[in-house]
Design an enzyme around this catalytic site. Sequence first.
Site, short mmCIF file in Angstrom:
data_model
loop_
_atom_site.label_atom_id
_atom_site.label_comp_id
_atom_site.label_asym_id
_atom_site.label_seq_id
_atom_site.Cartn_x
_atom_site.Cartn_y
_atom_site.Cartn_z
N CYS A 1 0.81 -1.22 0.00
CA CYS A 1 0.00 0.00 0.00
C CYS A 1 0.84 1.27 0.00
CB CYS A 1 -0.96 -0.01 1.18
SG CYS A 1 -2.07 -1.44 1.16
N HIS B 1 -2.07 7.98 6.77
CA HIS B 1 -2.44 6.75 6.05
C HIS B 1 -3.74 6.19 6.63
CE1 HIS B 1 -1.93 3.13 3.72
NE2 HIS B 1 -1.91 2.37 4.80
N GLU C 1 0.72 4.25 13.55
CA GLU C 1 0.97 5.55 12.90
C GLU C 1 0.90 6.68 13.92
OE1 GLU C 1 -0.39 8.13 8.98
OE2 GLU C 1 -1.64 6.46 9.65
N LYS D 1 -9.47 8.28 4.25
CA LYS D 1 -10.06 7.00 3.87
C LYS D 1 -11.49 6.83 4.36
CE LYS D 1 -5.68 4.62 3.09
NZ LYS D 1 -4.79 5.79 3.27
N HIS E 1 -9.87 2.48 1.12
CA HIS E 1 -8.44 2.26 0.92
C HIS E 1 -8.19 1.83 -0.52
CE1 HIS E 1 -4.36 1.36 1.35
NE2 HIS E 1 -4.37 0.48 2.33
N PHE F 1 1.53 -3.77 3.84
CA PHE F 1 1.89 -5.11 4.29
C PHE F 1 3.37 -5.36 4.11
CE2 PHE F 1 -2.55 -7.08 3.26
CZ PHE F 1 -3.04 -6.60 4.46
#
Length: 427
Positions: A175, A315, A326, A349, A354, A415
């Site tokens: 991502c 994010h 985060e 988001k 996403h 990931f």
Amino acid sequence: MTNRRATAGTRRVVVTGLGAITPLGVGTGTLWEGLLAGRSGIRPLDAPEFADHPVRIAGTVPVDPAELLPRPQARRMNRAARFAVLAAHEAWQDAGFAEGGTRDSGLDPERVGVSIGTIIGGAPVLVDGDRTLRKRGMRAVPPLTAPMTVPSQAASQISLALHVTGEARTVVSACASGTEAVGQAIDRIRYGRLDVVLAGGAEAAVTPEVMAAFTAMRALSARNDEPEAASRPFAKDRDGFVNSEGAGLLVLESEEHALARGARIYCEAAGWGLSADAHHMAAPDPTGRGIAAALRRAVADAGADSRDVLHINAHATATVEGDRAEAAALSTVFGDADGTVAPPVTALKGHLGHLQGAAGGVEAVATALTLHHGIIPPTIACDDLDDAVPLDLVRGSARPLPTRGDLALSNSFGFGGHNAVLALRRR
């Protein structure tokens, strides 16, 4: 406020064009209007192929991209490539270049490049080919299945559409792909390899197979009855991310090249930072150490320090572990004495879901618009902020940018511990 350059002797890079196609609709104008208004592009998945899925919501683009392209051209592209080409055309023309590409814009095509991030690419085409093979036999498999499957098709189709011959590269880093693709493009211009690059991300992974895989991980929000409020970044009651699709591209250009042609400049693409967690194949390091490293590297690469940061686009996928990691990193790098993060933060988001490999591209477009217009879009669907998230989260309505500082960060993490941060500077 410091304005030193960490990369002495290199060229400044600026953003001169923006393009997007997202769950909020077609074009950057629709994206920006929807973000400021607090609208959500997350909707039910009504197709029969999703009927037996426990999760039946996603951020889907509300138009068929094939209908917006010439039919012969669309038939040769996977869905992600269609999104990418549409966003590229918008960004290209927004930068003031002729619709026909480098040939009609007076540019040397060998000094122009493409840099696109994606995760899945054309994998759904391969899945469809497998279905056809099993049902109807080998002769029924379409002859363009192989070239439409490769992840690099989005970059190659932009190259074909705009006659770009400098390079057409593809970045695959989970991502973080879209943000890393923009960062790679910054360096290609900084060090004189190219003058202009179309950079960002594209993804089209709202398929039964991908939805089933994420569901099996228990990574998705299951709020089928309230799709518009399903993605809840940093909220106490968040329960997972919402899978989405689309594309976001920026035209990056050396400053001297842009000034020489009298281009409108949105902001400076000032720097970027990468790191790797080396922690787990899917979960982030809960301490946020890797994320903090990427944040610091992006700020340093922009020739700045933490005091220069006036805004952060998080994010924030709305997973418990990801959001907290985060927040911990932001507190480490930007926190005051009690750890509270001073720069105002937004997380988009909730509006978009996403977009996977396209998330970094779309959110970079949004961050550039934030600097250009001087206003921060709100985070939506976060009515009750997680107590473990010490952020000044912009909620409820848009907020003017602070007057102090000049740097905005856009974060993307993926990931496997891929961390990428983009630093944009207002002018």
